[in-house]
Write a protein that holds these residues in place. Structure first.
Motif, PDB file in Angstrom:
ATOM      1  N   GLY B 241      29.221 -13.904 -37.662  1.00  0.00           N
ATOM      2  CA  GLY B 241      28.262 -13.133 -38.449  1.00  0.00           C
ATOM      3  C   GLY B 241      26.837 -13.634 -38.294  1.00  0.00           C
ATOM      4  N   PRO B 244      24.445 -11.329 -35.540  1.00  0.00           N
ATOM      5  CA  PRO B 244      23.563 -10.235 -35.999  1.00  0.00           C
ATOM      6  C   PRO B 244      22.397 -10.752 -36.845  1.00  0.00           C
ATOM      7  N   VAL B 245      22.644 -11.778 -37.666  1.00  0.00           N
ATOM      8  CA  VAL B 245      21.575 -12.346 -38.490  1.00  0.00           C
ATOM      9  C   VAL B 245      20.475 -12.925 -37.583  1.00  0.00           C
ATOM     10  N   ASN B 248      18.575 -10.092 -35.864  1.00  0.00           N
ATOM     11  CA  ASN B 248      17.628  -9.449 -36.769  1.00  0.00           C
ATOM     12  C   ASN B 248      16.417 -10.341 -37.033  1.00  0.00           C
ATOM     13  N   GLU B 267      31.095  -9.782 -34.151  1.00  0.00           N
ATOM     14  CA  GLU B 267      30.111  -9.188 -35.066  1.00  0.00           C
ATOM     15  C   GLU B 267      28.876  -8.693 -34.314  1.00  0.00           C
ATOM     16  N   GLU B 270      29.898  -5.379 -32.993  1.00  0.00           N
ATOM     17  CA  GLU B 270      29.984  -4.405 -34.091  1.00  0.00           C
ATOM     18  C   GLU B 270      28.594  -3.943 -34.515  1.00  0.00           C
ATOM     19  N   TYR B 271      27.691  -4.925 -34.640  1.00  0.00           N
ATOM     20  CA  TYR B 271      26.323  -4.613 -35.076  1.00  0.00           C
ATOM     21  C   TYR B 271      25.628  -3.710 -34.053  1.00  0.00           C
TER      22      TYR B 271
END
Lengths: 339, 339
Positions: B241, B244-245, B248, B267, B270-271
């Protein structure tokens, strides 16, 4: 054969005219909104020497990194930073969903219009305010909230939209640097996701070239959709010593030029200067009460709470060869809407 | 007039030849090291549709963001991730300055050559190891240490330098995407400053396009010189996870293409898929024991501790339309030194 010779002559004349036109374009003033003076000359001299092949100061394009503070360097930060106005407006908008704010500080005073009491709690009050208004939604939702706010909110003195309150001479510097192969970055104490919404349109700086303060975020699947959620927890403060740290983390190269306007930019300018080769460090001094604001407290100008330019910074600039730009004397025009 | 006509004819012929040559160049295979098949076709189809003006899937160049995992996606991560070899060699190099390591785990076992006991402490032991070898110096000093190590260290099986253990077909994908206006990013669980030392030279990815795990850093003046010091404290884990963090935070845009090889990339894919419009998600499956390594445990391949590709990920790929690349069947050559 005569026709061929004529054609050849025409061709040579055309090429000659093109070369001439290119030279004229090159000699044109790259910073027309700047008065001639030390500040303008320093910027032009720096760009010419780092971009001239064979010059001892030549810097390859990939290493031409320039960093710009935002509040007070690229746009107006008085009487209060723009993001604070955003937070205050958000408190008003969200108040119906938070009946507890009626009795809870700093919200209670804020909603009564008493900003002074609300912010008397200092950093803690400010943090409460930011978390209540900047967290709890996805990044996409936050982007829309900022967009909607910017479309309607206006500056309390000029009545203009905040994105109109940008310094035109600095837009010239951004464009001039980019035309000369620089990558221009924002490195600001402001919120990274607050800025990214509009920096590309207003400054020509894309989201991936914005470094700023941030709250923590988290990846989630909401209704099966992958989103990033903003959490009410501080992640990084991109101010003072945090600026070189943010630059190193996001860019991984030391800038060769840095632009600021207050104590929060001191370390960024020191870090920039600490590298080898030609460097340009520049501070904007707000000394124009007529066209913008005048504040220091350097040079006897009035003091301010946020964005101060103290006498010690002025002294350091003098000692280390940093350029101090006088908005009053160096800039022909400040805002696009100025006459 | 005849001469003019002849010249005009010559001109038209030349232009025609140029257009033809350009078309031929365009039609040339952009991925010559890939066997024809679904994987190669998916990459080419995706690039063609997002870059074709007027296509319903057209994406403006500024939004063509592609993210690549590093370990196991761009270079070899078996039998152990490269950065772990670096940490182990650093422990040996630093041991004379740390007599206490003779009795202190995980160092004591490591120095005796007993890797298994040393790493039995799990994440905690790994963290101790990373902090002891990656912190306590300036960023400039660390860069030099990594450079020096890469110049001499070699892979235990091939005897090649680690920077030679990069997948040639993936270099083609990186180059192909960039030629088509993409910005290519590394988004890896590996250390950001460990990777930045060599990604530009090896992958053509500049430091500002590397996202990775990091420890905290601090700005300091050492003997009057502005430096950034690496602290023995975790800052960010760019895995699962966290990817994606990290995307971003560093890029501020959602990728339209993402490449990985293990659960740590789930992830990120997925993102990437969660955005609107055409998307490309790709996973590299290590099924080539002869030319590289074969590991899963998907499809009955042997399991591994780090970099596993479980059956559930294979299933998810199938359900969500992610491309699984077989190193064995899709790649004509893996390393530059392969015959």
């Amino acid at each position: 054969m005569k026709t061929v010779r004529s054609l050849r002559f025409l061709f040579i004349t055309l090429v000659g005219a093109l070369v001439l036109a290119t030279n004229i374009a090159h000699a044109a003033d790259p910073l027309p909104l700047w008065h001639d003076g030390i500040a303008k000359q320093s910027i032009v001299d720096f760009v010419e020497k780092v971009t001239k092949p064979g010059s001892p100061d030549f810097v390859p394009a990939a290493e031409r990194i320039a960093t710009f503070d935002n509040d007070g360097t690229l746009w107006c930060e008085q009487p209060m930073p723009v993001q604070l106005y955003f937070a205050l407006d958000r408190v008003k908008a969200l108040a119906p969903q938070h009946p507890e704010w009626k009795t809870q500080e700093p919200f209670s005073s804020l909603l009564k219009g008493d900003l002074k009491t609300a912010l008397a709690g200092g950093d803690h009050a400010l943090l409460e305010l930011i978390m209540a208004t900047h967290a709890g939604m996805t990044t996409v939702e936050f982007e829309q909230v900022v967009k909607d706010w910017l479309a309607t909110a206006t500056h309390p003195k000029t009545g203009k939209h905040y994105t109109e309150m940008v310094y035109q001479p600095m837009l010239e510097v951004l464009a001039y640097l980019r035309e000369n192969g620089f990558k221009t970055y924002i490195v600001s104490g402001g919120g990274i996701e607050f800025m990214r919404v509009w920096t590309e349109q207003v400054y020509g700086v894309p989201p991936e070239q914005v470094v700023g303060s941030s709250i923590k975020t988290q990846f989630e699947l909401r209704d099966g959709k992958p989103v990033i959620v903003r959490l009410p927890e501080l992640n990084f403060i991109d101010d003072k010593g945090g600026k070189p740290v943010g630059i190193n983390q996001f860019i991984g190269r030391r800038p060769i030029a840095a632009f600021g306007n207050s104590s929060g930019d001191q370390e960024m300018l020191e870090y920039t200067q600490g590298g080898k080769g030609a460097r340009l460090m520049l501070l904007v001094l707000h000394d124009d009460a007529t066209r913008e604001y005048a504040y220091g407290p350097a040079r006897g100008l009035p003091d301010v709470k946020l964005g101060a330019f103290p006498a010690a910074l002025d002294e350091q600039a003098k000692n280390q060869g940093w350029i101090v730009v006088s908005m009053k004397d160096d800039w022909k025009r400040i805002f696009a809407f100025d006459k």
